[in-house]
Motif scaffolding. Structure first.
Motif, PDB file in Angstrom:
ATOM      1  N   TRP A 172       0.927  -1.278  -0.042  1.00 43.17           N
ATOM      2  CA  TRP A 172       0.129   0.042   0.108  1.00 43.17           C
ATOM      3  C   TRP A 172       0.908   1.426  -0.030  1.00 43.17           C
ATOM      4  O   TRP A 172       0.663   2.044  -0.907  1.00 43.17           O
ATOM      5  CB  TRP A 172      -0.946  -0.105   1.393  1.00 43.17           C
ATOM      6  CG  TRP A 172      -1.596   1.122   1.305  1.00 43.17           C
ATOM      7  CD1 TRP A 172      -2.864   1.443   0.850  1.00 43.17           C
ATOM      8  CD2 TRP A 172      -1.448   2.339   2.246  1.00 43.17           C
ATOM      9  NE1 TRP A 172      -3.388   2.735   1.155  1.00 43.17           N
ATOM     10  CE2 TRP A 172      -2.514   3.250   1.781  1.00 43.17           C
ATOM     11  CE3 TRP A 172      -0.510   2.668   3.099  1.00 43.17           C
ATOM     12  CZ2 TRP A 172      -2.547   4.653   2.704  1.00 43.17           C
ATOM     13  CZ3 TRP A 172      -0.506   3.855   3.829  1.00 43.17           C
ATOM     14  CH2 TRP A 172      -1.767   4.716   3.467  1.00 43.17           C
ATOM     15  N   THR A 173       1.844   1.230   0.939  1.00 43.51           N
ATOM     16  CA  THR A 173       2.640   2.479   1.104  1.00 43.51           C
ATOM     17  C   THR A 173       3.435   2.658  -0.582  1.00 43.51           C
ATOM     18  O   THR A 173       3.576   3.848  -0.829  1.00 43.51           O
ATOM     19  CB  THR A 173       3.886   2.406   2.018  1.00 43.51           C
ATOM     20  OG1 THR A 173       3.085   1.951   3.465  1.00 43.51           O
ATOM     21  CG2 THR A 173       4.536   3.488   2.297  1.00 43.51           C
ATOM     22  N   GLU A 174       3.858   1.726  -0.971  1.00 41.47           N
ATOM     23  CA  GLU A 174       4.778   1.586  -2.323  1.00 41.47           C
ATOM     24  C   GLU A 174       3.614   2.305  -3.410  1.00 41.47           C
ATOM     25  O   GLU A 174       3.977   2.594  -4.525  1.00 41.47           O
ATOM     26  CB  GLU A 174       5.378   0.439  -2.618  1.00 41.47           C
ATOM     27  CG  GLU A 174       6.539   0.197  -1.481  1.00 41.47           C
ATOM     28  CD  GLU A 174       6.937  -1.180  -2.167  1.00 41.47           C
ATOM     29  OE1 GLU A 174       6.571  -1.961  -2.809  1.00 41.47           O
ATOM     30  OE2 GLU A 174       8.348  -1.392  -1.320  1.00 41.47           O
ATOM     31  N   SER A 175       2.410   2.085  -3.242  1.00 38.70           N
ATOM     32  CA  SER A 175       1.459   2.497  -4.133  1.00 38.70           C
ATOM     33  C   SER A 175       1.086   4.032  -4.165  1.00 38.70           C
ATOM     34  O   SER A 175       0.631   4.418  -5.090  1.00 38.70           O
ATOM     35  CB  SER A 175       0.187   1.639  -4.028  1.00 38.70           C
ATOM     36  OG  SER A 175      -0.646   2.164  -2.798  1.00 38.70           O
ATOM     37  N   LEU A 176       1.498   4.864  -3.070  1.00 39.11           N
ATOM     38  CA  LEU A 176       1.293   5.993  -2.908  1.00 39.11           C
ATOM     39  C   LEU A 176       2.002   7.006  -3.871  1.00 39.11           C
ATOM     40  O   LEU A 176       3.121   6.553  -4.149  1.00 39.11           O
ATOM     41  CB  LEU A 176       1.055   6.481  -1.367  1.00 39.11           C
ATOM     42  CG  LEU A 176       0.479   5.840  -0.409  1.00 39.11           C
ATOM     43  CD1 LEU A 176       0.926   6.131   1.039  1.00 39.11           C
ATOM     44  CD2 LEU A 176      -1.065   5.886  -0.751  1.00 39.11           C
ATOM     45  N   ASP A 177       1.464   8.039  -4.184  1.00 37.64           N
ATOM     46  CA  ASP A 177       2.410   8.730  -4.976  1.00 37.64           C
ATOM     47  C   ASP A 177       3.089   9.898  -4.079  1.00 37.64           C
ATOM     48  O   ASP A 177       2.863   9.954  -2.738  1.00 37.64           O
ATOM     49  CB  ASP A 177       1.537   9.638  -6.040  1.00 37.64           C
ATOM     50  CG  ASP A 177       0.437  10.522  -5.420  1.00 37.64           C
ATOM     51  OD1 ASP A 177       0.402  10.948  -4.282  1.00 37.64           O
ATOM     52  OD2 ASP A 177      -0.394  10.866  -6.110  1.00 37.64           O
ATOM     53  N   ALA A 178       3.831  10.803  -4.511  1.00 35.57           N
ATOM     54  CA  ALA A 178       4.677  11.825  -3.707  1.00 35.57           C
ATOM     55  C   ALA A 178       3.811  12.629  -2.850  1.00 35.57           C
ATOM     56  O   ALA A 178       4.155  12.927  -1.584  1.00 35.57           O
ATOM     57  CB  ALA A 178       5.647  12.542  -4.520  1.00 35.57           C
ATOM     58  N   TRP A 179       2.698  12.944  -3.343  1.00 34.57           N
ATOM     59  CA  TRP A 179       1.891  13.939  -2.724  1.00 34.57           C
ATOM     60  C   TRP A 179       1.130  13.128  -1.377  1.00 34.57           C
ATOM     61  O   TRP A 179       1.035  13.643  -0.240  1.00 34.57           O
ATOM     62  CB  TRP A 179       0.647  14.316  -3.486  1.00 34.57           C
ATOM     63  CG  TRP A 179       1.261  15.123  -4.649  1.00 34.57           C
ATOM     64  CD1 TRP A 179       1.930  14.687  -5.990  1.00 34.57           C
ATOM     65  CD2 TRP A 179       1.413  16.570  -4.606  1.00 34.57           C
ATOM     66  NE1 TRP A 179       2.062  15.538  -6.473  1.00 34.57           N
ATOM     67  CE2 TRP A 179       2.128  16.701  -6.088  1.00 34.57           C
ATOM     68  CE3 TRP A 179       0.996  17.871  -3.994  1.00 34.57           C
ATOM     69  CZ2 TRP A 179       2.375  18.196  -6.381  1.00 34.57           C
ATOM     70  CZ3 TRP A 179       1.585  19.141  -4.325  1.00 34.57           C
ATOM     71  CH2 TRP A 179       2.034  19.178  -5.674  1.00 34.57           C
ATOM     72  N   GLN A 180       0.481  11.921  -1.770  1.00 39.31           N
ATOM     73  CA  GLN A 180      -0.083  11.023  -0.446  1.00 39.31           C
ATOM     74  C   GLN A 180       0.998  10.786   0.442  1.00 39.31           C
ATOM     75  O   GLN A 180       0.685  10.541   1.852  1.00 39.31           O
ATOM     76  CB  GLN A 180      -0.590   9.872  -1.167  1.00 39.31           C
ATOM     77  CG  GLN A 180      -1.914  10.281  -2.186  1.00 39.31           C
ATOM     78  CD  GLN A 180      -2.193   9.168  -3.069  1.00 39.31           C
ATOM     79  OE1 GLN A 180      -1.360   8.179  -3.481  1.00 39.31           O
ATOM     80  NE2 GLN A 180      -3.502   8.850  -3.050  1.00 39.31           N
ATOM     81  N   LEU A 181       2.356  10.275   0.022  1.00 39.91           N
ATOM     82  CA  LEU A 181       3.310   9.995   0.693  1.00 39.91           C
ATOM     83  C   LEU A 181       3.690  11.164   1.868  1.00 39.91           C
ATOM     84  O   LEU A 181       4.042  10.774   3.188  1.00 39.91           O
ATOM     85  CB  LEU A 181       4.717   9.805   0.208  1.00 39.91           C
ATOM     86  CG  LEU A 181       4.799   8.240  -0.568  1.00 39.91           C
ATOM     87  CD1 LEU A 181       5.806   8.137  -1.242  1.00 39.91           C
ATOM     88  CD2 LEU A 181       4.704   7.127   0.514  1.00 39.91           C
ATOM     89  N   VAL A 182       3.603  12.588   1.384  1.00 43.39           N
ATOM     90  CA  VAL A 182       4.018  13.611   2.299  1.00 43.39           C
ATOM     91  C   VAL A 182       2.781  13.626   3.497  1.00 43.39           C
ATOM     92  O   VAL A 182       3.122  13.880   4.439  1.00 43.39           O
ATOM     93  CB  VAL A 182       4.127  14.757   1.501  1.00 43.39           C
ATOM     94  CG1 VAL A 182       4.086  15.923   2.383  1.00 43.39           C
ATOM     95  CG2 VAL A 182       5.515  14.936   0.700  1.00 43.39           C
ATOM     96  N   ALA A 183       1.583  13.689   2.980  1.00 43.68           N
ATOM     97  CA  ALA A 183       0.339  13.622   3.774  1.00 43.68           C
ATOM     98  C   ALA A 183       0.631  12.412   4.584  1.00 43.68           C
ATOM     99  O   ALA A 183       0.213  12.675   6.284  1.00 43.68           O
ATOM    100  CB  ALA A 183      -0.974  13.506   2.917  1.00 43.68           C
ATOM    101  N   LEU A 184       0.930  11.211   4.326  1.00 44.20           N
ATOM    102  CA  LEU A 184       1.257  10.174   5.232  1.00 44.20           C
ATOM    103  C   LEU A 184       2.323  10.344   6.371  1.00 44.20           C
ATOM    104  O   LEU A 184       2.053  10.090   7.484  1.00 44.20           O
ATOM    105  CB  LEU A 184       1.309   8.826   4.626  1.00 44.20           C
ATOM    106  CG  LEU A 184       1.665   7.564   5.506  1.00 44.20           C
ATOM    107  CD1 LEU A 184       0.335   7.314   6.329  1.00 44.20           C
ATOM    108  CD2 LEU A 184       2.145   6.477   4.465  1.00 44.20           C
ATOM    109  N   SER A 185       3.348  10.987   5.714  1.00 42.42           N
ATOM    110  CA  SER A 185       4.541  11.349   6.719  1.00 42.42           C
ATOM    111  C   SER A 185       3.962  12.423   7.621  1.00 42.42           C
ATOM    112  O   SER A 185       4.421  12.128   9.035  1.00 42.42           O
ATOM    113  CB  SER A 185       5.562  11.928   5.734  1.00 42.42           C
ATOM    114  OG  SER A 185       6.560  12.348   6.731  1.00 42.42           O
TER     115      SER A 185
END
Length: 215
Positions: free
Chosen positions: A119-132
């Motif tokens: 799931w984490t690897e499926s996120l784009d950069a924008w979603q990864l920053v929100a998750l972070s």
């Protein structure tokens, strides 16, 4: 946010700009770094370390109220239940010693770890920053996962009807200690405000990206 600035820029009043700049300057160039950082929260996820109900029943009840639905949501979506440590004994058992590379963390089921990684690897950069941003405030991968994954149409109801409940889930122990020992002005109140701003911003940021990517 830019329209609200006057004679001097106040970056602390511009959480969306901060998230967007982080995407463009860092996550878009090194998404693997953000993926690894997100997954590091999983073995030490704060929602997986519970008080022993025989030693501290009140704190245990507050944790159960805040975290039970998160675990139910994640179990349904990730296909396995997160491991949990109970009380001091559970915390000590989560610490691996006597090896070349000692570490602190819970051995979650392989199925859950694999699903979380995919799931984490499926996120784009924008979603990864929100998750972070969510992970850093909640000290929890599962809280971030639940907030972002529940935004999809096929997902079960979000464990957090509103962001205030997500904030409560992120600060169970802190608020419990405040209820006993009192609030330190200029410390606890600032932490509350910052947590609220960051969670609201990351949640809306992720929703905006999702809507923009929806046909």
């Amino acid at each position: 946010e830019w329209d609200a600035q006057t004679t001097q820029l106040q970056p602390t009043n511009m959480p969306f700009m901060t998230l967007a700049c982080t995407v463009l300057d860092q996550a878009a160039l090194h998404p693997d770094v953000y993926q690894d950082e997100a997954l590091k929260y999983l073995p030490t996820d704060t929602t997986c370390f519970w008080a022993d109900p025989t030693e501290d029943r009140l704190l245990y009840r507050k944790q159960e109220q805040a975290w039970k639905k998160i675990h139910e949501f994640c179990t349904e979506r990730l296909g396995a239940s997160p491991s949990c440590a109970m009380g001091m004994e559970g915390l000590l058992m989560s610490r691996k010693r006597g090896t070349a590379k000692p570490y602190v963390g819970l051995p979650h089921p392989a199925e859950l770890v694999e699903a979380a990684t995919t799931w984490t690897e499926s996120l784009d950069a924008w979603q990864l920053v929100a998750l972070s941003s969510i992970n850093s405030q909640a000290k929890s991968f599962l809280v971030g996962y639940a907030m972002l994954e529940s935004q999809h149409k096929d997902a079960p109801p979000c464990p957090f009807p509103d962001i205030e409940q997500a904030m409560e889930a992120s600060r169970v122990e802190e608020e419990f200690q405040i209820s006993i020992w009192g609030l330190v002005e200029g410390g606890h109140d600032y932490d509350r405000l910052n947590c609220s701003i960051q969670l609201h911003a990351a949640n809306l940021f992720a929703k905006t990206i999702l809507l923009d990517n929806t046909p």
